[in-house]
Design a protein around this motif. Structure first.
Motif, short mmCIF file in Angstrom:
data_model
loop_
_atom_site.label_atom_id
_atom_site.label_comp_id
_atom_site.label_asym_id
_atom_site.label_seq_id
_atom_site.Cartn_x
_atom_site.Cartn_y
_atom_site.Cartn_z
N HIS A 288 0.88 -1.18 0.00
CA HIS A 288 0.00 0.00 0.00
C HIS A 288 0.90 1.22 0.00
O HIS A 288 2.13 1.10 0.16
CB HIS A 288 -0.96 -0.01 1.19
CG HIS A 288 -0.29 0.01 2.54
ND1 HIS A 288 0.60 -0.96 2.94
CD2 HIS A 288 -0.37 0.88 3.58
CE1 HIS A 288 1.01 -0.69 4.16
NE2 HIS A 288 0.45 0.43 4.58
N ASP B 230 5.94 4.43 4.91
CA ASP B 230 6.94 3.43 5.29
C ASP B 230 6.99 2.25 4.32
O ASP B 230 7.83 1.36 4.45
CB ASP B 230 6.71 2.94 6.74
CG ASP B 230 5.27 2.56 7.02
OD1 ASP B 230 4.36 3.06 6.31
OD2 ASP B 230 5.04 1.76 7.95
N HIS B 231 6.10 2.25 3.32
CA HIS B 231 6.09 1.17 2.32
C HIS B 231 6.35 1.67 0.90
O HIS B 231 6.38 0.88 -0.03
CB HIS B 231 4.73 0.44 2.36
CG HIS B 231 4.42 -0.14 3.69
ND1 HIS B 231 4.55 -1.47 3.99
CD2 HIS B 231 4.04 0.47 4.85
CE1 HIS B 231 4.24 -1.67 5.26
NE2 HIS B 231 3.93 -0.52 5.80
N ASP C 279 0.85 -4.98 7.72
CA ASP C 279 -0.18 -3.97 7.96
C ASP C 279 -1.61 -4.48 7.73
O ASP C 279 -2.23 -4.22 6.69
CB ASP C 279 0.09 -2.74 7.09
CG ASP C 279 1.37 -2.03 7.53
OD1 ASP C 279 2.27 -2.73 8.02
OD2 ASP C 279 1.45 -0.80 7.39
N HIS D 161 -3.33 -2.75 12.95
CA HIS D 161 -2.13 -3.58 12.83
C HIS D 161 -2.33 -4.90 13.57
O HIS D 161 -3.20 -5.01 14.43
CB HIS D 161 -0.92 -2.86 13.43
CG HIS D 161 -0.22 -1.94 12.48
ND1 HIS D 161 0.57 -2.40 11.46
CD2 HIS D 161 -0.19 -0.58 12.41
CE1 HIS D 161 1.06 -1.36 10.79
NE2 HIS D 161 0.61 -0.24 11.34
N HIS E 13 8.57 -5.20 11.38
CA HIS E 13 7.76 -3.98 11.46
C HIS E 13 7.26 -3.72 12.89
O HIS E 13 6.09 -3.43 13.10
CB HIS E 13 6.58 -4.10 10.48
CG HIS E 13 6.08 -2.78 9.96
ND1 HIS E 13 6.69 -1.59 10.23
CD2 HIS E 13 4.99 -2.46 9.20
CE1 HIS E 13 6.02 -0.61 9.66
NE2 HIS E 13 4.98 -1.12 9.01
ZN LIG Z 1 3.45 0.08 7.77
#
Ligand SMILES: [Zn+2]
Length: 327
Positions: free
Chosen positions: A55, A59-60, A243, A283, A305
């Protein structure tokens, strides 16, 4: 038996998630997620042909610029697969730069984007020679659940709920076939390109009495080859799940994707005692991650993560994941 690919986490578990999947003996690599990739060398980044982005949270996806910077100087296209509307995110990134020196004389580099929503719904193209203006192209034709299909491997995807659609991926190598040279010699057969056809037949599951042509005059049955000269093993399965809220529907989907995985890379952002927080941020908890690994029958689970709130207790999350995994 050597595996076709070798997975490696890019960062330590408190930093951005991301998996570098390197092909042995080949100048080729895949990436799962595109956050902080500064620990990958330019040589490694140049090998990346396809990135699967879960997504577009920062952070991705913040590593897109780093990768583009390196890829701009090659002809080989860069393919990106992401959730629905992902091409809009790519277009917005590209619109952040000035491309006035690009024209039809530039390197013929292109970014190809597929959007997945149970199947590939939309495909787009951004060509350097067209100054990265978005072009809609025919959606890539693949079976449902697939985002990549090749002779030697497939990559499957599923959509998880993270407050937005977040993709999880599984790479499945097809049956591995290695040739045993001593066995070939015993059969009086030469090494050569004909072996590729034999390997393909084995991967397809053709019967023992199928005939393989060695050259113009000689043939051999698949059964003879299997018995004397081929070593066959199930392919490796790698799953990557990040996630996702820890509700039952997500857990079911993640378990289905990760079934029988040799390596399951899975986010475990929060400790079990912070389940309320995990729920609020959509999460997984460590316990939920471990339970998914167990229900999927994964051979190995690699949690990643972690929230930095646990940075002084680096063993906390892995311990909780492993407890749920072995329970
Ligand atoms: Zn994330």
């Amino acid at each position: 038996m050597t595996w076709l690919v070798q997975p490696r986490l890019i960062n330590e578990p408190f930093a951005d998630p991301g998996l570098f999947i390197d092909f042995r003996f080949r100048r080729r690599a895949l990436l799962f997620d595109l956050g902080d990739i500064s620990l990958l060398s330019p040589r490694e980044l140049l090998r990346v042909g396809h990135v699967f982005v879960s997504h577009a949270h920062m952070d991705h996806f913040s590593g897109f610029d780093t990768l583009l910077r390196v890829c701009l100087h090659r002809n080989q296209p860069l393919r990106l697969t992401g959730p629905l509307d992902f091409a809009d995110r790519v277009a917005a990134k590209l619109a952040g730069y000035t491309w006035n020196l690009l024209d039809e004389n530039s390197l013929d580099f292109a970014i190809l984007v597929d959007e997945f929503d149970g199947c590939i719904r939309r495909s787009s193209r951004f060509r350097a020679r067209a100054a990265f203006v978005r072009e809609d192209v025919e959606p890539r034709q693949l079976a449902p659940d697939l985002v990549l299909e090749e002779d030697e491997l497939v990559v499957e995807a599923t959509v998880l709920d993270h407050g937005l659609p977040c993709l999880a991926f599984a790479l499945q190598e097809r049956r591995r076939v290695n040739v045993w040279r001593d066995g070939l010699r015993r059969l009086g057969l030469p090494v050569g390109p004909w072996l590729n056809e034999a390997k393909r037949a084995v991967r397809r599951g053709d019967p023992d009495d199928s005939v393989v042509a060695v050259d113009q005059t000689r043939t051999v049955t698949l059964g003879e080859l299997r018995k004397e000269a081929l070593q066959i093993a199930a392919g490796q399965r790698l799953a990557y799940v990040v996630d996702a809220a820890a509700h039952e529907e997500n857990i079911e989907r993640a378990v289905r994707l990760a079934r029988g995985a040799d390596h399951l890379f899975i986010e475990a952002a929060f400790a079990d005692e912070d389940a309320a927080l995990a729920d609020q941020r959509r999460h997984l908890t460590a316990g939920a991650a471990g339970r998914i690994a167990k229900l999927a029958g994964a051979r190995r689970v690699i949690p990643l993560h972690f929230s930095t709130r646990y940075i002084d207790r680096p063993d906390l999350i892995p311990e909780q994941v492993n407890r749920a995994f072995r329970e």
